[in-house]
Scaffold this active site. Structure first.
Site, short mmCIF file in Angstrom:
data_model
loop_
_atom_site.label_atom_id
_atom_site.label_comp_id
_atom_site.label_asym_id
_atom_site.label_seq_id
_atom_site.Cartn_x
_atom_site.Cartn_y
_atom_site.Cartn_z
N ASP A 170 -0.67 -10.10 -16.15
CA ASP A 170 0.10 -10.00 -17.39
C ASP A 170 1.11 -10.70 -17.82
OD1 ASP A 170 1.16 -8.18 -15.44
OD2 ASP A 170 2.26 -7.34 -17.14
N ASP A 211 6.47 -6.97 -1.96
CA ASP A 211 7.44 -8.10 -2.29
C ASP A 211 8.74 -7.75 -2.06
OD1 ASP A 211 7.56 -5.55 -3.67
OD2 ASP A 211 7.09 -6.55 -5.73
N ASP A 230 2.06 -12.07 -11.79
CA ASP A 230 0.88 -11.10 -11.94
C ASP A 230 -0.03 -11.56 -13.32
OD1 ASP A 230 1.54 -9.76 -9.71
OD2 ASP A 230 2.68 -8.08 -10.78
N ASP A 289 -9.38 -10.07 -6.87
CA ASP A 289 -10.01 -8.99 -6.18
C ASP A 289 -10.82 -8.10 -7.00
OD1 ASP A 289 -9.22 -9.84 -3.73
OD2 ASP A 289 -7.44 -8.17 -3.28
#
Length: 528
Positions: free
Chosen positions: A192, A284, A190, A131
């Protein structure tokens, strides 16, 4: 404060001070004292609820350890083995989703780790959901995907025209692609996060052999915990969350909040729960609650660590904490009636979700910390008629603090710093929690947590760098400074007139607020 009228003052102002003292005496007994006593009572009641919750979780963890109730003993689990007849068809199709937004510093880490997972290449699809709004970063991510595709990895680079729904919107759109229909499970990481190669081999068997399981969650491990004192404080809080809170939920009611990453979902569970929704900033947790209300069970694997990065700048950490505090409170507001009316789960499960999971941990825990320790206790130095019992002032907080420290034994010597820092952060968490409960202000604000990756290594020069010119206003955090000034004033008054020695705590807490208020916390990012 009852001594205000007798305090030495300049002759020209003695009349005003005397009048102020008289007004205070007239208001204190009928108004201030009852209100402050009520505040103390409510704070003590919340402290007791929090204490009972902490002791309950500690008891469950102790029982789990003593009885050796590992997930592998409570659920069927068998290692993945090659089938000579079926070949790789014996492995289910797995989708790996990596949502990202302008992740210049870490995109290579997550993509590389996902592409290195030990799973048949023809049974694995890596989906990068980009995105990013920076064209240069988009190009870099796309080039990285092409590089792995040239090595035979089935990796898909997906973009969309807008950021509607933020992360939830990206995950939702990602699930609509035609090739996803062949997948049974989806792992989410994610940008990282760096899973070890055996991540799927350790999680997927739980889903294969236990059809009632909808989610398998791994534990976060932090590659930069030792970067600064602030990251050490975060490690202490998050280690408790995983080692205690998540483990308790998994071991008792097979329910806990999905952490948004480092987990594997059964796609059928996501679909039955209604898919991803962007009505809060905790998509989530929203999905996890809805899936549990459909009867799906969750497993937490405490020994399955996934490397990740903690926010090391105070700005990034503050934005993250706002999202993590506001979102659950807002979700509670929107789902409490739905949870209470649900007929698929037991009464005890509903009580656990509403009372323990939401009310105590996501609301009471934040509010009582700030209101009691940063507002009410300091205020009592001006009103000696209001006394706080020693058990509520010292004993309960001490036990709660010690129980919180069990997740990170190596940081026991930092316990005092952790308490002071957590009290500072409770200011933002309380503000965010109230915004979520009342559905006000920045309730749906989504700010992506900044990741630094190796930026500190690549930008740290050999010689000492010159300090950048920063406007004073950009470094000042007014709410922290105002609270620090209030605590400092209360400490000075208590030092001169008080008898309870509250000033010992108040001075330390005010200094901590000032340190954060002047932005002397976290990591400084060298300017290029």
């Amino acid at each position: 404060m009852d001594r205000l009228s007798s305090t030495p003052v300049l002759p020209g102002r003695s009349g005003d001070v005397t009048q102020l003292g008289m007004v205070w005496e007239q208001v204190k007994a009928p108004v201030i004292v009852p209100l402050l006593r009520l505040a103390v009572f409510l704070c003590l009641a919340m402290s007791v609820m929090l204490f009972v919750e902490k002791v309950y979780m500690a008891t469950v963890i102790l029982a789990v350890k003593l009885l050796r109730k590992r997930p592998e003993t409570r659920y069927k689990w068998e290692p993945m083995e090659d089938d000579m007849e079926r070949g790789t068809a014996a492995y289910p199709m797995v989708l790996v989703q990596i949502p990202m937004f302008n992740e210049k510093e870490v995109y290579q880490l997550s993509i590389g780790a996902a592409c290195g997972l030990s799973w048949p290449s023809d049974r694995l699809i890596i989906q990068v959901l980009d995105d990013s709004t920076d064209p240069a970063i988009k190009e870099m991510v796309q080039i990285e995907c092409r590089r792995w595709a040239s090595k035979g990895v089935n990796i898909r680079y997906e973009i969309r025209d807008n950021r509607v729904g933020y992360k939830a919107g990206a995950l939702k759109i990602g699930m609509k692609h035609g090739y996803v229909k062949d997948c049974d499970y989806v792992a989410i990481f994610d940008a990282d996060f760096q899973p070890d190669p055996d991540f799927l081999c350790r999680t997927i068997p739980f889903l294969i052999h236990n059809p009632q399981i909808g989610l398998v969650q791994g534990r976060w491990r932090f590659v930069n915990a030792d970067e600064c004192l602030m990251t050490r404080m975060q490690e202490m809080s998050l280690d408790y969350h995983f080692a205690i809170e998540q483990e308790v939920g998994s071991s008792t009611y097979a329910f806990f909040g999905f952490n948004g990453t480092a987990g594997v979902w059964r796609i059928a569970a996501i679909n039955e729960a209604g898919g991803w929704k962007d009505r809060t900033t905790v998509e989530d947790m929203d999905l996890a609650v809805r899936a549990s209300l459909k009867g799906w069970k969750f497993i937490f694997l405490n020994d399955l660590g996934v490397k990740s990065e903690l926010p090391s700048t105070f700005k990034a950490f503050r934005h993250q904490q706002h999202r993590w505090s506001c979102g659950p409170a807002n979700l509670f507001r929107k789902m409490v009636v739905e949870i209470s009316k649900n007929k698929k789960v037991s009464l005890w499960t509903k009580v656990y979700v509403i009372y323990s999971f939401f009310f105590i941990r996501k609301i009471v825990g934040h509010i009582v910390t700030f209101i009691f320790y940063c507002l009410v206790i300091p205020a009592t130095v001006f009103v000696p008629e209001v006394e706080i019992p020693m058990w509520g002032l010292v004993y309960l907080p001490s036990v709660i603090t010690m129980l919180n420290s069990v997740g990170t034994p190596r940081s026991l010597h930092l316990l005092v710093f952790w308490v002071l820092f957590e009290n500072v952060m409770s200011l933002h968490r309380t503000k965010a929690t109230l915004s979520g409960l009342l559905d006000l202000g920045r309730v749906n604000e989504w700010v992506v947590t900044e990741k630094l990756g190796d930026i500190m290594k690549t930008k740290m020069p050999n010689k000492a760098a010159k300090k950048p010119r920063v406007r004073i206003g950009e470094r000042l955090h007014k709410m922290e400074l105002f609270t620090g000034a209030y605590l400092f004033f209360c400490a000075c008054y208590d030092l001169k007139y008080g008898k309870n020695h509250y000033f010992l705590y108040l001075f330390l807490q005010s200094i901590t607020f000032f340190i954060v208020g002047f932005d002397y916390v976290g990591t400084y990012i060298p300017q290029s």
